[in-house]
Design an enzyme around this catalytic site. Structure first.
Site, PDB file in Angstrom:
ATOM      1  N   LYS A 175       0.821  -1.223   0.000  1.00 54.03           N
ATOM      2  CA  LYS A 175       0.000   0.000   0.000  1.00 54.03           C
ATOM      3  C   LYS A 175       0.857   1.276   0.000  1.00 54.03           C
ATOM      4  CE  LYS A 175      -3.949  -1.959   2.484  1.00 54.03           C
ATOM      5  NZ  LYS A 175      -4.087  -2.948   1.481  1.00 54.03           N
ATOM      6  N   GLY A 213       5.930  -5.355  -9.542  1.00 50.57           N
ATOM      7  CA  GLY A 213       5.350  -4.060  -9.179  1.00 50.57           C
ATOM      8  C   GLY A 213       6.297  -3.258  -8.301  1.00 50.57           C
ATOM      9  N   SER A 214       6.891  -3.908  -7.311  1.00 44.59           N
ATOM     10  CA  SER A 214       7.812  -3.207  -6.396  1.00 44.59           C
ATOM     11  C   SER A 214       9.081  -2.777  -7.129  1.00 44.59           C
ATOM     12  CB  SER A 214       8.210  -4.121  -5.238  1.00 44.59           C
ATOM     13  OG  SER A 214       7.084  -4.473  -4.499  1.00 44.59           O
ATOM     14  N   THR A 254       8.219 -13.762  -5.453  1.00 48.54           N
ATOM     15  CA  THR A 254       6.761 -13.813  -5.593  1.00 48.54           C
ATOM     16  C   THR A 254       6.334 -15.263  -5.739  1.00 48.54           C
ATOM     17  OG1 THR A 254       4.870 -13.467  -7.065  1.00 48.54           O
ATOM     18  CG2 THR A 254       7.007 -13.306  -8.086  1.00 48.54           C
ATOM     19  N   ASP A 294       3.866 -16.135  -7.329  1.00 47.79           N
ATOM     20  CA  ASP A 294       3.303 -16.274  -8.682  1.00 47.79           C
ATOM     21  C   ASP A 294       4.367 -16.616  -9.732  1.00 47.79           C
ATOM     22  OD1 ASP A 294       0.965 -15.577  -7.493  1.00 47.79           O
ATOM     23  OD2 ASP A 294       0.700 -13.666  -8.531  1.00 47.79           O
ATOM     24  N   ARG A 332      -2.862 -14.573 -10.231  1.00 51.33           N
ATOM     25  CA  ARG A 332      -3.843 -13.684 -10.860  1.00 51.33           C
ATOM     26  C   ARG A 332      -3.679 -13.648 -12.366  1.00 51.33           C
ATOM     27  NH1 ARG A 332      -2.513  -8.876  -6.858  1.00 51.33           N
ATOM     28  NH2 ARG A 332      -0.518  -9.606  -7.612  1.00 51.33           N
TER      29      ARG A 332
HETATM   30  O1  F6P Z   1       1.087 -11.556  -6.085  1.00 50.61           O
HETATM   31  C1  F6P Z   1       1.114 -12.526  -5.125  1.00 50.61           C
HETATM   32  C2  F6P Z   1      -0.278 -12.845  -4.623  1.00 50.61           C
HETATM   33  O2  F6P Z   1      -0.122 -13.836  -3.647  1.00 50.61           O
HETATM   34  C3  F6P Z   1      -1.266 -13.249  -5.702  1.00 50.61           C
HETATM   35  O3  F6P Z   1      -1.110 -14.568  -6.132  1.00 50.61           O
HETATM   36  C4  F6P Z   1      -2.576 -12.982  -5.006  1.00 50.61           C
HETATM   37  O4  F6P Z   1      -3.622 -12.750  -5.919  1.00 50.61           O
HETATM   38  C5  F6P Z   1      -2.277 -11.757  -4.228  1.00 50.61           C
HETATM   39  O5  F6P Z   1      -0.889 -11.728  -3.984  1.00 50.61           O
HETATM   40  C6  F6P Z   1      -3.023 -11.652  -2.916  1.00 50.61           C
HETATM   41  O6  F6P Z   1      -2.755 -10.422  -2.339  1.00 50.61           O
HETATM   42  P1  F6P Z   1      -3.263  -9.987  -0.898  1.00 50.61           P
HETATM   43  O7  F6P Z   1      -2.331 -10.601   0.107  1.00 50.61           O
HETATM   44  O8  F6P Z   1      -3.167  -8.517  -0.915  1.00 50.61           O
HETATM   45  O9  F6P Z   1      -4.647 -10.520  -0.728  1.00 50.61           O
END
Ligand code: F6P
Length: 354
Positions: A79, A118-119, A140, A142, A186
């Protein structure tokens, strides 16, 4: 104070293996090169506090269990865009200059940013022209940072998904049910593909490959000779809901289970794995990646490099320009090795030509 002061921070969603990176950075920078090392708390948010939230890091502070633990002991954030940062009344201000001013005030001349795409994009924008040398370490679950085969945290998530399928298998067998496991991802389906293959799934769905719910149901009926049987389906959260599904508040796995039950007549259930994939102790491979990445990042800074990302390619740790890694998420290569393997094993993975 030593002539070099290195700061390390974690940014974006957490995952397993972050503490192992911090440990490697600290051990190599302070232990090998004798630099001062500080940790910045809560990503860039720690730099927007007055005074900034920092902790001194030494080889003694990262000894013992630190590299075995999940999460990040420095804290992280997804955030508070520093270019449009809200004050107490919600009014937005550009505080990017404060981030750089605080780093300089702290005497930081080298920075390691442990983050996802992103970071890395955020810090590239923040640090551009600041004179502070920096290196990124990809993390990550992902696994969607371009330029690296693997990011820290991914293999722990794969372990969790694979183990969940192992556990779902016995209850699926007992009740002759379809079990849908919804995993994170995602935009990219790496966890679904790797976890699904390792965990013996019959169907693997990824955002990269469109699927047809009818074709999937037909595949399942053929596989089971049309008799209720244990069937394991793994779906990334980013796959599109089946046609006709009008609910927007449900998890996609729930919708897929409902549609498969309607089409096959088999009982179906869904498990959403969620943040279990991010928590807990890092898998051994994540610890190896974290250690190699942390040490390499420090070596790059020691040799005067900046704006580089450490990456793992074909079993070798190397580095690329940050600019090559921030163009957006990367996707499962649909002509890649494991896609071929899944097809060879008769797993339904969607509807691109076989
Ligand atoms: O980007 C990593 C991730 O774990 C995604 O796979 C998932 O959609 C997202 O973060 C969840 O984010 P948050 O912890 O903000 O719910």
């Amino acid at each position: 104070m030593s002539s070099r002061r290195l700061a390390v921070l974690t940014s974006g969603g957490d995952c397993a293996g972050l503490n192992a990176v911090i440990r490697a950075v600290t051990d190599h920078a302070a232990g090998t090169y004798g630099w001062d090392v500080i940790g910045i708390k809560n990503g860039h948010l720690g730099l927007l506090e007055d005074p900034p939230l920092v902790v001194k890091l030494t080889p003694e502070t990262v000894r013992g269990n630190v590299s075995r633990t999940g999460g990040t002991f420095l804290g992280t954030t997804t955030k508070g865009d520093p270019f449009a940062f809200p004050d107490a009344t919600g009014k937005l201000h550009d505080r990017s200059g404060d981030v750089i001013a605080r780093l300089k005030h702290l005497g930081v001349n080298a920075l390691v940013v442990i983050g996802g795409d992103g970071s890395l994009r955020l810090f590239q924008r923040l640090l551009n022209g600041s004179g502070i040398s920096w290196v990124g370490v990809p993390k990550t679950i992902d696994n969607d940072v371009p330029g690296t085969d693997y990011a820290v945290g991914f293999f722990t998530a794969v372990e969790v998904a694979g183990e969940a399928l192992d556990r779902l298998s016995s209850t699926a067998e007992s009740h002759r049910r379809i079990m849908v496991l919804e995993v994170m991802g995602r935009d990219s389906g790496f966890i679904s593909l790797y976890g699904g293959l390792a965990g013996g799934a019959d169907v693997i769905l990824m955002p990269e490959i469109p699927y047809d719910i009818e074709a999937m149901a037909t595949h399942i009926k053929k596989l089971t000779d049309n008799r209720p049987s244990a069937v394991l389906v793994v779906a990334a959260e980013g796959v599109k809901p089946p046609p006709g599904d009008r609910r927007t508040d449900s998890n996609v796995g729930v919708a897929i289970a409902r549609e498969l039950q309607a089409r096959t007549g088999f009982d179906a259930r869904c498990t959403v794995l969620g943040h279990l994939q991010r928590g807990g102790s890092p898998a051994m491979f994540d610890r190896l990646l974290a250690s190699s990445f942390g040490a390499k990042a420090v070596d790059l800074l020691h040799s005067g490099q900046t704006s580089r990302l450490v990456v793992w390619r074909g079993g070798v740790v190397t580095d690329i320009p940050i600019a090559d890694a921030v163009a957006g998420p990367c996707f499962v290569p649909i002509d890649g090795e494991l896609i071929r393997t899944a097809r060879a094993l008769g797993i339904y993975i969607g509807d691109t030509a076989r």
